[in-house]
Enzyme design. Structure first.
Site, PDB file in Angstrom:
ATOM      1  N   ASP A  12       1.794 -16.373  28.599  1.00  0.00           N
ATOM      2  CA  ASP A  12       0.630 -17.063  28.045  1.00  0.00           C
ATOM      3  C   ASP A  12      -0.662 -16.292  28.330  1.00  0.00           C
ATOM      4  O   ASP A  12      -0.958 -15.929  29.470  1.00  0.00           O
ATOM      5  CB  ASP A  12       0.559 -18.453  28.685  1.00  0.00           C
ATOM      6  CG  ASP A  12      -0.389 -19.391  27.963  1.00  0.00           C
ATOM      7  OD1 ASP A  12      -1.440 -18.929  27.490  1.00  0.00           O
ATOM      8  OD2 ASP A  12      -0.070 -20.588  27.874  1.00  0.00           O
ATOM      9  N   SER A  59      -2.937 -18.931  23.334  1.00  0.00           N
ATOM     10  CA  SER A  59      -1.994 -20.032  23.498  1.00  0.00           C
ATOM     11  C   SER A  59      -2.083 -21.003  22.317  1.00  0.00           C
ATOM     12  O   SER A  59      -1.978 -20.593  21.173  1.00  0.00           O
ATOM     13  CB  SER A  59      -2.255 -20.719  24.842  1.00  0.00           C
ATOM     14  OG  SER A  59      -1.171 -21.530  25.220  1.00  0.00           O
TER      15      SER A  59
END
Length: 589
Positions: A461, A347
């Site tokens: 993610d 991320s």
């Protein structure tokens, strides 16, 4: 006491055994008895010494050559777990604890071994119980050490194999030798220096120095083949700017034909900049190998650290706006002299890590990410929430602006970013492909940013499954791992007691009169929900680090982009304090 092997070579068995940590506690009488129990034999490259799960009936002393220990991975495929070098023992742990073999061991190249059968070992234990008890304790200590490290030992012999005559291979070899000499004696051998030498000469050479570089710098095909046979590791050199074409020998093309030895593609650049697309061209010719860009001596030093297990890998976690603290931590690491050799992240950690891998300076990192996150306001393209709250085009645009069209393989340092593949239900590490594209997938917070759809797969993610991918870095065999975890502090709190949301007009009125009754917003709830599932697994990953940095960032909300400079300063101040009182990993001796 001397013995003669099948090759006619005479060797002093007592002196050999005395050099082994497992037996050096024995007196001369016990060593002589042990030597009488040893059986010499040769194992050709590719042959199996024993299989995973076999009964432990012997231990072995590797006199010359090298062995590979293989363990099944998550897919059940054999993975090289470590290298046994000449002068080491193998198989003693299973013999002592009476357990089946924990790995499959094969010869990575032609090798000579000495075998001690269980009967001979038990005879020695009965005659010399105290001395053998010391040896057993040492073996168990080695077992614990091996369970906490990636490799049994690093490679010691390297074949330097140029793609063609135009590669300046001798200059590279000389500079690599200079760097390796910092870690131990290093010999550089070419065809002229090894002419008419016997296998005993090569064995003696490898026993006398820490590293040997076998250099092919001419058209002698027999010598080149010998270089391949003698090496624990293959270094494939090519001029980055030249058109890629087939490699001269099949032994370099895939792990199976190379007997699963480590293979590294070294791309030499004429300038200090990396030519875009060069790595992809050459990796198409030699797929599945690690690659390194070499522009100057600092890159050669990095390659040497990676080859010898002395490298430092940096792992950066996800955590929204708190991820800006990574920028400050990286600055502190650099100022402390920590050499970062490879980078990975999830991320926001992947996005910051990409800047490190791209060789951005501290000033460049500050400005690039300020433009992208503070000025760019990446989550402001709201849309109807059929898939997510924002469209995601703004984030993609900002990532393309900062990183351009480069491929992950174009980065100066080895790099990976982690995504969660919802189709397959697993985390995936990406080491090639468009950088901006996989960074966009790595930060696709479920419910906030839409997933990335690619070849029928759904990616979100990476923090959903693996927010601190230390295990991915660990599997690469780096020497030390520095991890920065900015997700540990739970900043999601509420100051109200309710089971349903009030009417919209009441919420609007409370906001209008600025009534301070804190409710987490939908964006914070979705972001925190996407991260919390992987935190239990992160505890185990945190334990795999050499240095764990976890700055306290509870006062920074997960989407507080305006806290940019405050988060950087918090990370920098914290890391400075920790590095000042800890022995941070640097270049290891």
């Amino acid at each position: 006491m001397s013995e003669t092997g099948a090759s006619g070579e005479v060797w002093d068995s007592r002196a050999l055994l005395r050099e082994l940590a497992l037996f050096r506690h024995l007196d001369d009488t016990a060593l002589d008895e042990l030597a009488g129990e040893l059986e010499w034999f040769a194992l050709p490259g590719g042959a199996t010494l024993f299989e995973f799960g076999d009964p432990a009936d012997s231990l072995y002393v590797l006199k010359s050559g090298s062995l590979g220990a293989f363990k099944p991975d998550a897919k059940g495929e054999a993975r090289l777990d470590g290298i046994v070098a000449a002068g080491e023992t193998v198989g003693e742990l299973g013999l002592i604890v009476d357990q089946p073999r924990s790995a499959t061991v094969r010869a990575l190249r032609d090798s000579e071994l000495l075998r001690l059968a269980r009967s001979g070992f038990e005879k020695l234990v009965a005659r010399h119980p105290e001395a053998m008890l010391v040896s057993a304790r040492l073996a168990v200590r080695r077992l614990v050490t091996r369970h906490t490290t990636t490799q049994l030992t690093a490679s010691r012999t390297f074949a330097i194999l140029p793609h063609d005559a135009g590669v300046p291979v001798r200059d590279f070899a000389a500079r690599l030798r200079t760097t390796l000499a910092l870690y131990g004696d290093c010999a550089l051998i070419d065809a002229a220096g090894a002419r008419d030498q016997t296998s005993a000469w090569f064995s003696a050479l490898e026993a006398s120095v820490r590293f040997v570089l076998y250099l092919d710098d001419g058209g002698d095909r027999d010598w080149r083949e010998l270089c391949v046979r003698q090496a624990d590791c293959l270094l494939l050199l090519a001029q980055a700017g030249e058109p890629a074409s087939a490699w001269p020998e099949s032994a370099c093309l895939d792990a199976e034909s190379a007997l699963h030895r480590p293979r590294h593609l070294v791309l030499l650049h004429q300038k200090h900049s990396i030519e875009p697309g060069a790595a992809r061209r050459w990796l198409d010719v030699v797929p599945g190998v690690q690659h390194h860009h070499v522009r100057h001596d600092r890159d050669i030093e990095r390659v040497a650290r990676l080859l010898t297990g002395r490298s430092i890998g940096l792992v950066l976690s996800g955590g929204g706006a708190r991820g800006f603290a990574h920028i400050g931590v990286v600055r502190a690491l650099r100022e402390a002299g920590v050499r970062i050799d490879c980078v990975g992240g999830t991320s926001i950690g992947a996005i910051i890590g990409a800047g490190v891998a791209n060789d951005w300076s501290d000033e460049e990192m500050f400005e690039h990410y300020r433009r992208a996150f503070v000025v760019g306001r990446p989550l402001k393209d709201y849309t109807f929430p059929f898939i997510a709250l924002v469209a995601g085009r703004r984030v993609a645009k900002l990532l393309r602006e900062q990183f351009g069209p480069r491929d992950i393989t174009d980065l100066a340092l080895p790099f990976f970013c982690v995504t969660s593949n919802l189709t397959a239900g697993r985390a995936e590490a990406h080491r090639s492909g468009p950088l901006w594209f996989w960074l966009r997938a790595s930060c696709a917070i479920p419910g906030i940013l839409p997933p990335v759809f690619h070849r029928g797969q759904v990616y979100v993610d990476g923090a959903v499954i693996n927010n601190l991918p230390v295990d991915v870095m660990h599997a690469q065999g780096v020497g030390e791992i520095v991890a920065v975890d900015i997700s540990a502090d739970d900043v999601l709190h509420a100051e109200v007691e309710e089971f349903a949301s009030p009417p919209w007009w009441q919420l609007a009125w409370q906001k209008l009169i600025r009534q301070r009754r804190q409710r987490p917003g939908i964006l914070s709830i979705l972001l925190r929900s996407g991260m919390v599932n992987s935190e239990a697994a992160s505890l185990e990953r945190r334990a795999q680090t050499s240095l764990l940095l976890d700055p306290a960032l509870a006062d920074i909300e997960l989407l507080e982009w305006k806290a940019y400079e405050r988060a950087i300063e918090a990370g920098y101040t914290y890391a400075q304090k920790i590095l000042g009182r800890a022995n941070a990993p640097r270049e290891l001796p």
